[in-house]
Design an enzyme around this catalytic site. Structure first.
Site, PDB file in Angstrom:
ATOM      1  N   ASN A   7       0.877  -1.167   0.000  1.00 57.09           N
ATOM      2  CA  ASN A   7       0.000   0.000   0.000  1.00 57.09           C
ATOM      3  C   ASN A   7       0.917   1.219   0.000  1.00 57.09           C
ATOM      4  O   ASN A   7       1.480   1.589   1.022  1.00 57.09           O
ATOM      5  CB  ASN A   7      -0.887  -0.041   1.251  1.00 57.09           C
ATOM      6  CG  ASN A   7      -1.886   1.108   1.293  1.00 57.09           C
ATOM      7  OD1 ASN A   7      -1.825   2.029   0.473  1.00 57.09           O
ATOM      8  ND2 ASN A   7      -2.794   1.061   2.249  1.00 57.09           N
ATOM      9  N   ARG A  88      -2.605  -1.930  -3.551  1.00 59.52           N
ATOM     10  CA  ARG A  88      -3.839  -1.185  -3.336  1.00 59.52           C
ATOM     11  C   ARG A  88      -3.825   0.037  -4.251  1.00 59.52           C
ATOM     12  O   ARG A  88      -2.873   0.819  -4.222  1.00 59.52           O
ATOM     13  CB  ARG A  88      -3.924  -0.727  -1.886  1.00 59.52           C
ATOM     14  CG  ARG A  88      -5.123   0.134  -1.667  1.00 59.52           C
ATOM     15  CD  ARG A  88      -5.158   0.704  -0.285  1.00 59.52           C
ATOM     16  NE  ARG A  88      -6.364   1.491  -0.144  1.00 59.52           N
ATOM     17  CZ  ARG A  88      -6.427   2.641   0.490  1.00 59.52           C
ATOM     18  NH1 ARG A  88      -5.344   3.142   1.052  1.00 59.52           N
ATOM     19  NH2 ARG A  88      -7.553   3.299   0.580  1.00 59.52           N
ATOM     20  N   HIS A 177     -13.456   1.998   0.035  1.00 63.88           N
ATOM     21  CA  HIS A 177     -13.368   0.920   1.046  1.00 63.88           C
ATOM     22  C   HIS A 177     -13.863  -0.410   0.471  1.00 63.88           C
ATOM     23  O   HIS A 177     -14.285  -1.296   1.226  1.00 63.88           O
ATOM     24  CB  HIS A 177     -14.257   1.222   2.279  1.00 63.88           C
ATOM     25  CG  HIS A 177     -13.715   2.251   3.214  1.00 63.88           C
ATOM     26  ND1 HIS A 177     -14.534   3.045   3.976  1.00 63.88           N
ATOM     27  CD2 HIS A 177     -12.442   2.605   3.534  1.00 63.88           C
ATOM     28  CE1 HIS A 177     -13.796   3.857   4.720  1.00 63.88           C
ATOM     29  NE2 HIS A 177     -12.525   3.612   4.459  1.00 63.88           N
ATOM     30  N   ARG A 238     -13.740  14.365   8.321  1.00 60.59           N
ATOM     31  CA  ARG A 238     -14.553  14.726   7.144  1.00 60.59           C
ATOM     32  C   ARG A 238     -16.020  14.843   7.543  1.00 60.59           C
ATOM     33  O   ARG A 238     -16.504  14.049   8.353  1.00 60.59           O
ATOM     34  CB  ARG A 238     -14.422  13.647   6.061  1.00 60.59           C
ATOM     35  CG  ARG A 238     -13.052  13.559   5.458  1.00 60.59           C
ATOM     36  CD  ARG A 238     -13.018  12.489   4.377  1.00 60.59           C
ATOM     37  NE  ARG A 238     -11.754  11.779   4.454  1.00 60.59           N
ATOM     38  CZ  ARG A 238     -11.607  10.485   4.220  1.00 60.59           C
ATOM     39  NH1 ARG A 238     -12.640   9.744   3.876  1.00 60.59           N
ATOM     40  NH2 ARG A 238     -10.427   9.924   4.320  1.00 60.59           N
ATOM     41  N   GLU A 379      -7.966  -5.916   4.840  1.00 62.74           N
ATOM     42  CA  GLU A 379      -7.862  -5.488   3.444  1.00 62.74           C
ATOM     43  C   GLU A 379      -6.637  -6.095   2.763  1.00 62.74           C
ATOM     44  O   GLU A 379      -6.686  -6.424   1.585  1.00 62.74           O
ATOM     45  CB  GLU A 379      -7.819  -3.956   3.377  1.00 62.74           C
ATOM     46  CG  GLU A 379      -9.166  -3.349   3.728  1.00 62.74           C
ATOM     47  CD  GLU A 379      -9.122  -1.882   4.074  1.00 62.74           C
ATOM     48  OE1 GLU A 379      -9.372  -1.073   3.179  1.00 62.74           O
ATOM     49  OE2 GLU A 379      -8.848  -1.532   5.240  1.00 62.74           O
TER      50      GLU A 379
END
Ligand code: ADP
Length: 392
Positions: A7, A88, A177, A238, A379
């Site tokens: 990643n 990723r 996601h 956010r 993940e």
């Protein structure tokens, strides 16, 4: 077969090496502060940990340190011995609806999609390009955060803007996601004893970024993040859903420009904007100490999730289970309880308080029409599995 998962960020690379046959993580770690005077390399093999500080001038050099350590530890002879490397990649646009083997054309396409994810796609490519240069025979696979949501119907992904904003400028809901939602959905289907394509689920990923997905017959049919990861749930920093006119209002009233508003909505809002903290553990501590602003932030956060569960229950029709995952979803019994509170009569979601506190895998009462699962996301494993499927 050994699969390496990477990643890559602008100044860091997170990695994990899997032995696919043994279902084992051989090592994992982080290369950080790439490009700074003093970089940092950290790797863990089970209990054993190795760290070093040295100048890591670029991603390519960082990966060469990783290879060197893996060779020294007798894990690999060199990267060419890997069955594949799974990367990723944040944005696959509406071009990639699944993971793909990387070639020049794929790299070009990911570059092209950078306009939709300028902070992510170019840096995700750094790892891919560094390895392609040094090990041209190595099979590399790009796994996209957006791909799982490519099954959304048009009714869910088209915004009610002038249609040409979609056709000409690619403005639509993409969702993010995806690897996490897909991983926990497959795990939930197993727990239900169903094939994935029979599973009807609401998967709730609550971490620093938060999103919720409606899954019907194993496919994502709606998801809360949109063109960017800003839409939907309240997140650490956010704002999630707001009236878009707030942006014009603030711009006119305060004379803020687009970049300043972007920063406000992405970095200074959410939990942090309301109460000053974006770490849920801190917020829970403050709530226990009767801090009113922390309580308000927590309530707003949970209420937003609850609203989406209602909406997605209707979108799906008949839901088998809801799934909590991510740092908050997996660890905060308080958030899970507040989200599920009051959903007994309306939706048949009945939380078992004790099972929730003990963080069992299934935290619903036996009588609950809709099961409630807590499933740790993984993940990296999902990326490794998708990569394995493609290279073998
Ligand atoms: P990311 O989205 O960056 O992968 P994580 O999934 O690790 O982040 O989630 C980070 C969030 O999880 C933080 O808000 C953190 O406070 C929260 N968290 C982690 N452990 C706990 C805990 N035991 N109780 C409540 N919240 C927790």
């Amino acid at each position: 077969m050994k699969i390496l998962v990477l990643n890559s960020g602008s100044s860091s690379i997170k990695f994990q090496l899997f032995s696919m046959e043994k279902h084992e993580v051989l090592c994992h770690g982080l290369i950080e502060k790439i490009g700074e005077k003093l970089g940092h390399f950290k790797i863990k093999f089970g209990e054993k940990e190795l760290q070093k500080d040295e100048n890591i001038k670029d991603h390519s050099f960082g990966l060469s340190i990783l290879q060197e350590v893996l060779v020294e530890e007798g894990i690999l002879k060199n990267f060419d011995e890997l069955g594949g490397v799974g990367h990723r990649v944040v944005h696959g646009g509406d071009f990639f609806d699944r993971a793909v083997l990387v070639n020049d054309e794929v790299v070009r396409k990911i570059e092209e999609l950078s306009s939709l994810a300028p902070l992510h796609n170019p840096v995700n490519l750094l790892g891919i390009k560094a390895l392609a240069k040094e090990y041209p025979k190595l099979k590399q696979v790009a796994v996209f955060d957006t791909a799982f949501h490519q099954t959304l119907p048009k009714t869910a992904y088209i915004y009610a803007l002038p249609y040409e904003q979609y056709t000409k400028n690619h403005v639509r809901r993409y969702g993010f996601h995806g690897t996490s939602h897909s991983f926990v959905a497959k795990e939930a289907a197993k727990k239900l004893g169903k094939d994935m394509d029979e599973a009807n689920l609401i998967t709730i990923h609550l971490g620093n970024g938060d999103s919720i997905t409606a899954i019907k017959n194993g496919k994502s049919i709606d998801t809360s993040m949109g063109l960017t990861p800003l839409e939907g749930l309240v997140m650490g920093t956010r704002c999630g859903d707001i009236d878009p006119a707030i942006i014009f209002y603030l711009s006119r009233k305060l004379g803020l420009n687009i970049d300043e508003l972007d920063k406000m909505l992405n970095k200074q809002s959410g939990l942090k904007g309301i109460c000053g903290d974006n770490d849920m553990r801190e917020i829970e501590k403050r709530v226990k100490a009767k801090d009113e602003m922390a309580k308000l932030a927590l309530e707003i956060f949970c209420y937003r999730v609850k609203k989406y569960i209602g909406a997605y229950s209707v979108a799906i029709g008949k839901v088998d289970a809801i799934v909590f995952t991510g740092g908050i979803g997996e660890n905060s019994s308080t958030v899970r309880e507040m989200v599920c509170e009051g959903l007994e009569d309306s939706l048949g979601i009945e939380l078992d308080t004790e099972k929730n506190l003990n963080r069992n895998d299934i935290i619903s009462k036996d009588s609950s029409k809709i099961k409630i699962f807590v499933i740790p996301t993984n993940e990296e494993l999902e990326i490794a599995q998708q990569c394995y499927k493609i290279v073998s």
